[in-house]
Design an enzyme around this catalytic site. Structure first.
Site, PDB file in Angstrom:
ATOM      1  N   ASP A  62       0.511  -1.161  -0.226  1.00  0.00           N
ATOM      2  CA  ASP A  62       0.022   0.508  -0.036  1.00  0.00           C
ATOM      3  C   ASP A  62       1.094   1.198  -0.450  1.00  0.00           C
ATOM      4  OD1 ASP A  62      -2.979   0.911   1.798  1.00  0.00           O
ATOM      5  OD2 ASP A  62      -1.869   1.838   0.687  1.00  0.00           O
TER       6      ASP A  62
ATOM      7  N   ASP B 205      -3.347   2.560  -6.067  1.00  0.00           N
ATOM      8  CA  ASP B 205      -2.105   2.751  -5.159  1.00  0.00           C
ATOM      9  C   ASP B 205      -1.786   1.409  -4.418  1.00  0.00           C
ATOM     10  OD1 ASP B 205      -2.183   4.135  -1.738  1.00  0.00           O
ATOM     11  OD2 ASP B 205      -3.751   3.078  -2.765  1.00  0.00           O
ATOM     12  N   GLU B 206      -3.221  -0.153  -4.316  1.00  0.00           N
ATOM     13  CA  GLU B 206      -2.919  -0.794  -3.659  1.00  0.00           C
ATOM     14  C   GLU B 206      -2.540  -2.660  -4.298  1.00  0.00           C
ATOM     15  OE1 GLU B 206      -6.046   0.008  -0.604  1.00  0.00           O
ATOM     16  OE2 GLU B 206      -5.727  -1.483   0.210  1.00  0.00           O
TER      17      GLU B 206
HETATM   18 MG   LIG Z   1      -1.988   4.077   0.484  1.00  0.00          MG
END
Ligand SMILES: [Mg+2]
Length: 411
Positions: A14, A108-109
Site C-alpha cells: 500500500d 496504489d494497493e
Molecule cells: Mg495508500
C-alpha cells in the site's frame, strides 16, 4: 505439490498517502507541508492527505470544507488522476517483477501471491524488502508492506507501521497478532456490527475469536461465521490477478448545481475526454455507454445505450452521452453530478463510413463541440491514429497537453 490455502505467502502493498506523495514528488517545495488532494471546496471530499496534514485530523473521505477548517494553512490541490495512474503503472511494473499473481485493489494497493516466487527470489520478507527498495529508488515514493499467510492478515499488517513500514506476521502467529486489535479492523464490521458485538462484550478481535462461533452466528447470522473465521486469521481467498474490469468511467460533483445546457455539455465533454483516455490506456473499448445524472434534490437517474462495436474515442463517447443527456431533465432541473461509464467491453472496431472529415476531436457543428453522428457508428482507423497521437501528447505533457479546444478555454 499443491500448497493448501493456509500455506500461501501473501504480501499486501500500500503506497503511503499516494496522491499527496505524488504531488510532493512533482513539486518538492511542498515537502514537509500539509498537502491535501481532493474535490471542490464546496462539495468535494478529501482523496488523500499527507502525514503532515493528518496531524490536524485531515484524512481521506472527509469533506474538503472540513479539511479547510481543520488545517487552514494546508496546501489544497485538485486530483490529477492520470498522473497518479502513470506512477501507479510504474509501481505495479515493479510488483510484477516478483510474481505474475498481482491483484490490484486500487491505484496504489495490491495483493501479491509470492508462494511460487520464493525459490527464485528468496523468503517473502526479502521479496517485500526488495520491492520496497525498488519502489523508493525508481519512483522516489514509499510503500508499506504486510506479509502473512492470508490476504486479510497481510492487509491489516501493512497498515500497522505506516508510513514506509514492513510488518511480518509469521505463520501460526496470526491470532497473537490479531488478538489485541479493535474488532473494527475486521472487513465487514461497520458501526451496526461493532455495536452488536459490543453487546456481546466483544471489543477486540481476540474477544471475538474467544466467543463460540454459534453465539456469533446467533447474533449476526452467516456474516458472523465469516467474521469469526477472520478473527482466527482464516481467509482462504486467492489472490486474483487482473480482476476483470467490469466498467470504467468518471463522475464529477459540481461545486454549483448546473442548469445551463452549455455548461452541462462542457462538463460532459471533459468527462468523456478523460474517460476515453483512460479506456485507451487500458486498451479497452466499451459497447455500453451509461450516463449518470444526479439532480440537486439528490434524485439519481441513469440512461444507457449499447451498440455492436466498442468505442474508446472521446468525441464518440461525448456524442452518445449527449444523446442520453437529452433523455433526462438536465437543463430543466439543476444538476449536481454527471458521470459517464463504459462497460460491456470488446467488439471489433469498424470503419467510419460517416463524415470523412475529421478534425482533432471530430468535426464541430457547434463552436467547440463534435458533430452529431448516428449512434453506434464505428471507430475509424484514422480516429484511432489521432487518439494515439493525443495519448502520446497527454503522456508527455499531462492531461492538459491535448484536450478539446472548448475545454482549453477554461485554463
Ligand atoms: Mg495508500
Amino acid at each position: 505439490m499443491a500448497s493448501s490455502p493456509r500455506e500461501k505467502e501473501i504480501i499486501h502493498l500500500d503506497m503511503d498517502a499516494f496522491y499527496a506523495s505524488v504531488e510532493v514528488l512533482d513539486n518538492p517545495s511542498l515537502k514537509g507541508k500539509p498537502v491535501i488532494v481532493g474535490g471542490g471546496m464546496k462539495r468535494g471530499v478529501v482523496s488523500a492527505a499527507s502525514y503532515e496534514a493528518r496531524k490536524f485530523g485531515v484524512h481521506s473521505s472527509i469533506p474538503m470544507a472540513k479539511a479547510r477548517r481543520l488545517c487552514s494553512h494546508g496546501v489544497f490541490l485538485p486530483v490529477r488522476m492520470e498522473r497518479y495512474k502513470e506512477v501507479s503503472d510504474r509501481v505495479f511494473g515493479i510488483f510484477r517483477r516478483y510474481t505474475p499473481l498481482v491483484e490490484p485493489v486500487s491505484l496504489d494497493e495490491a495483493f501479491l501471491d509470492v508462494t511460487a516466487s520464493v525459490r527464485l527470489f528468496g523468503p517473502p520478507e526479502e521479496i517485500a524488502r526488495k520491492i520496497r527498495a525498488e519502489v523508493r529508488a525508481e519512483t522516489g515514493l514509499t510503500v508499506s508492506a504486510g506479509f502473512a499467510s492470508s490476504k486479510f492478515v497481510a492487509k491489516i499488517a501493512s497498515d500497522m507501521n505506516k508510513p514506509d513500514g514492513l510488518t511480518v506476521v509469521p505463520r501460526g502467529k496470526e491470532q497473537e497478532f490479531l488478538g489485541p486489535l479493535q474488532v473494527g479492523r475486521l472487513w465487514g464490521v461497520g458501526e451496526a456490527t461493532r455495536s452488536a458485538l459490543a453487546e456481546m462484550g466483544v471489543q477486540t478481535i481476540g474477544d471475538l475469536a474467544g466467543v463460540p462461533e454459534e453465539a456469533v452466528v446467533r447474533k449476526l447470522g452467516k456474516h458472523g461465521a465469516h467474521l469469526h473465521r477472520l478473527a482466527h486469521g482464516i481467509d482462504d481467498r486467492e489472490v486474483e490477478p487482473e480482476r476483470e474490469i467490469k466498467s470504467m468511467g468518471r463522475e464529477e460533483t459540481f461545486d454549483e448545481d448546473l442548469l445551463e445546457i452549455l455548461a452541462l455539455r462542457r462538463e460532459l465533454l471533459d468527462i468523456a475526454t478523460r474517460t476515453a483516455a483512460r479506456l485507451r490506456s487500458h486498451r479497452l473499448k466499451g459497447r455500453t455507454v451509461t450516463l449518470k445524472v444526479k439532480y440537486s434534490d439528490f434524485r439519481l437517474v441513469t440512461r444507457e445505450v449499447t451498440f455492436p462495436h466498442g468505442i474508446d474515442d472521446g468525441g464518440e463517447i461525448f456524442r452518445q452521452a449527449l444523446t442520453l443527456l437529452e433523455k433526462t431533465e438536465a437543463g430543466k432541473k439543476p444538476v449536481r453530478l454527471l458521470g459517464i461509464y463504459l462497460s460491456n467491453f470488446g467488439g471489433e472496431p469498424g470503419r467510419d463510413e460517416g463524415s470523412g472529415q475529421i478534425s482533432l476531436f471530430g468535426h464541430r457543428p457547434q463552436p467547440g463541440f463534435p458533430a452529431p453522428r448516428a449512434p453506434g457508428v464505428r471507430d475509424s482507423a484514422r480516429t484511432a491514429k489521432l487518439n494515439e497521437a493525443v495519448d502520446r501528447i497527454r503522456g508527455k505533457y499531462g492531461e492538459k497537453g491535448a484536450r478539446p479546444g472548448t475545454l482549453a478555454e477554461e485554463d
